[in-house]
Design a protein around this motif. Structure first.
Motif, PDB file in Angstrom:
ATOM      1  N   TYR A  12       0.845  -1.195   0.000  1.00 56.75           N
ATOM      2  CA  TYR A  12       0.000   0.000   0.000  1.00 56.75           C
ATOM      3  C   TYR A  12       0.880   1.244   0.000  1.00 56.75           C
ATOM      4  CZ  TYR A  12      -3.558   3.305   1.816  1.00 56.75           C
ATOM      5  OH  TYR A  12      -4.407   4.362   2.010  1.00 56.75           O
ATOM      6  N   HIS A  36      -9.422   2.788   4.154  1.00 57.50           N
ATOM      7  CA  HIS A  36      -8.353   2.034   3.478  1.00 57.50           C
ATOM      8  C   HIS A  36      -7.660   1.098   4.463  1.00 57.50           C
ATOM      9  CE1 HIS A  36      -7.912   3.219  -0.688  1.00 57.50           C
ATOM     10  NE2 HIS A  36      -8.065   4.496  -0.393  1.00 57.50           N
ATOM     11  N   ARG A  65     -11.565   6.392  -4.490  1.00 60.44           N
ATOM     12  CA  ARG A  65     -11.599   6.943  -3.129  1.00 60.44           C
ATOM     13  C   ARG A  65     -11.968   8.418  -3.115  1.00 60.44           C
ATOM     14  NH1 ARG A  65      -5.241   8.185  -1.738  1.00 60.44           N
ATOM     15  NH2 ARG A  65      -5.585  10.342  -2.358  1.00 60.44           N
ATOM     16  N   GLN A  94     -13.377   2.025  -0.480  1.00 61.34           N
ATOM     17  CA  GLN A  94     -11.978   1.975  -0.065  1.00 61.34           C
ATOM     18  C   GLN A  94     -11.674   0.657   0.646  1.00 61.34           C
ATOM     19  OE1 GLN A  94     -13.208   5.773   1.298  1.00 61.34           O
ATOM     20  NE2 GLN A  94     -13.606   5.430  -0.866  1.00 61.34           N
TER      21      GLN A  94
END
Length: 545
Positions: free
Chosen positions: A189, A490, A411, A420
């Motif tokens: 990520y 997220h 997003r 998300q």
């Protein structure tokens, strides 16, 4: 009698002000002007260990009211209140990209028609806030440590508005599963970090002690959001008196700030680009430092010199398996051959280096890339191609930016926060490595006042705007960075990914069944928060036995 009647009527006609407080799921959109809520006073959340348990508290009262609050728990010690601040959404995200004005098509897949405001920014507070709008929103974030008893834990919350009091009770059901620490995380990520914006908003000068203190605060917030990759400042590879240099001491000091919090990957700055005018029609890429065409002797020498220095640096500091090399952002079919030739040169010098790129083309890039990062619609629409690349040992992750819009996962601020979360579920379903976005804090305007901004490219048309929140997912607070509800969503998705991958190993049949209940593709998924929560509870139970 008539006078008494008039006085009574006067008071009856006065506006009746109602006050209420209740729990709301973090993923549910809340607005400062109007909402439909039942204001539940009791709430239950299910959670893994080494994770955060999140819940929002919506408060209806009049502007100017002081809201006092506190929380008490016998077993949960790390409890943080956040005052959630609202931001504007000036235009809706487009049906396929950007904003609606780009093609003039209405996008029905948004939470509300623009313009409007939505709660977004998490600002830590202690015991009280002052209501600034009809509705206020508090966020309660509780860290669940690895070493804690399974089962139910309780948090008692008390609120006072003037003479009126409210009592709420939160039940936190802790399961056995432990979310891996960031240094052992499996979900890749990254959000690209703009150092200049950090310096601008916090008044710190690069490479000073104050700068490193602020950088540490940003690294901490990113790590808490499960971001485990950071892009290296481009200035650390530079040209001095005609010689290419790599500032070893500054680079390792920068990297070590993030290593402290468990970051696993470090993205190099891009070596080439499309030139000063961002020319998408030129087949030859331009070098970043000397700004010459790659095929010139100077161009090839620049690449060779830099890669040799990167090889020496990564070998010295044991970063060979953590260094990810960018060549040029978003290669296309037009400049793909140039990209391939650069990759060949790099691999001849440093065969072990991993080349990673956000891509806009496929077949024409051949074997140039080790870690592909297509836009999610490109990935989903060309799944067979990427499955073949995986057979060659290459990895796949996905990215979004101003593209795609509509029902695709992204997003932007006018999308449901479940979207998300589902980046983690999509990663586990499709066996992709993770997610990339260009905008951690790439502000083009004051993010507290403006969410939709003009596309910064010199070639952008007058109706080409970046959708709301595309440039950023955190905010510059007074003393450091502030998280957002989108950033927390997220994180939830990244944590879900870890659980799903563990279940895939334990029982692939149940893994597949649970995912298919709520996520079938990047455009086909459930937006029912309660259904998501039920499936997540089953996921936690499946890992508990």
């Amino acid at each position: 009698m008539k006078i008494y009647f008039k006085i009574g009527l006067f008071f009856l006609l006065l506006p009746i002000h109602s006050q209420d407080i209740g729990f709301s799921n973090l993923l549910k959109e809340v607005y400062p002007d109007k909402n439909e809520f039942n204001y539940p006073k009791n709430y239950k959340v299910n959670t893994a260990r080494n994770s955060y348990s999140d819940v929002n508290i919506i408060i209806k009262t009049k502007v100017g009211d002081i809201i006092d609050f506190n929380a008490f728990s016998k077993t949960l010690n790390n409890i943080q209140f956040n005052n959630v601040k609202d931001v504007p959404i000036e235009e809706n995200t487009g049906l396929d990209s950007r904003t609606e004005q780009f093609k003039g098509l209405i996008n029905p897949h948004v939470i509300r028609r623009a313009p409007f405001r939505v709660f977004e920014i998490l600002k830590p507070v202690h015991n009280n806030i002052t209501a600034e709008t009809k509705y206020s929103l508090l966020n309660l974030k509780i860290y669940i440590p690895e070493k804690i008893d399974s089962g139910n834990h309780f948090v008692n919350l008390s609120f006072r508005i003037g003479s009126k009091t409210f009592d709420l009770k939160l039940k936190v059901n802790v399961y056995d599963y432990v979310i891996p620490k960031l240094s052992e995380s499996n979900f890749f990520y990254t959000n690209w970090f703009n150092l200049g914006k950090m310096e601008e908003y916090h008044g710190v000068e690069r490479w000073t002690n104050e700068w490193y203190i602020m950088l540490d605060k940003y690294a901490k917030v990113m790590a808490e959001g499960r971001q485990n990759c950071i892009i290296i400042p481009g200035e650390l590879i530079y040209l001095n008196d005609g010689e290419f240099q790599l500032d070893e001491q500054k680079m390792i000091s920068f990297i070590n700030i993030f290593r402290k919090y468990g970051f696993k990957y470090f993205e190099s700055p891009h070596l080439l680009n499309r030139g000063a005018n961002d020319d998408w029609g030129n087949p030859e890429l331009k070098t970043r430092l000397k700004k010459v065409g790659y095929y010139s002797d100077e161009g090839k020498n620049e690449i060779a010199s830099i890669i040799n220095k990167i090889r020496d640096f990564t070998e010295k500091y044991n970063l060979k398996n953590q260094w990810l090399q960018h060549i040029a952002d978003e290669p296309t079919s037009i400049n793909a051959q140039c990209y391939v030739d650069v990759a060949k040169q790099i691999k001849e010098i440093y065969p072990e280096i991993k080349i990673m790129e956000a891509t806009n083309t496929r077949d024409s890039l051949g074997d140039a890339i080790d870690i592909w990062c297509p836009i999610i619609n490109d990935f989903q629409e060309n799944l067979d191609f990427f499955r073949e690349r995986e057979k060659k040992g290459e990895k796949i992750l996905v990215y979004t930016c101003l593209v795609p819009g509509g029902k695709w996962l992204n997003r932007t601020l006018d999308m449901e926060k479940l979207r998300q979360v589902y980046f983690g579920w999509g990663g586990s379903k499709y066996n992709t490595l993770g997610y990339l976005h260009w905008g951690l804090n790439q502000y083009k305007a004051d993010p507290f006042k403006q969410s939709v901004v003009k596309h910064p490219s010199p070639a952008a048309s007058s109706n080409n705007y970046l959708p709301a929140g595309d440039t950023h997912v955190i905010y510059p607070g007074k003393n450091g960075p502030l998280s957002s509800l989108r950033f927390e969503a997220h994180r939830i998705g990244a944590e879900d990914y870890e659980m799903l991958e563990s279940l895939k190993i334990k029982n692939s049949k149940i893994h597949k069944k649970l995912i298919n209940k709520i996520f079938k593709s990047y455009t086909d998924y459930s937006l029912n928060i309660n259904k998501y929560l039920r499936v997540k509870k089953k996921l936690l139970k499946s890992l508990n036995t």
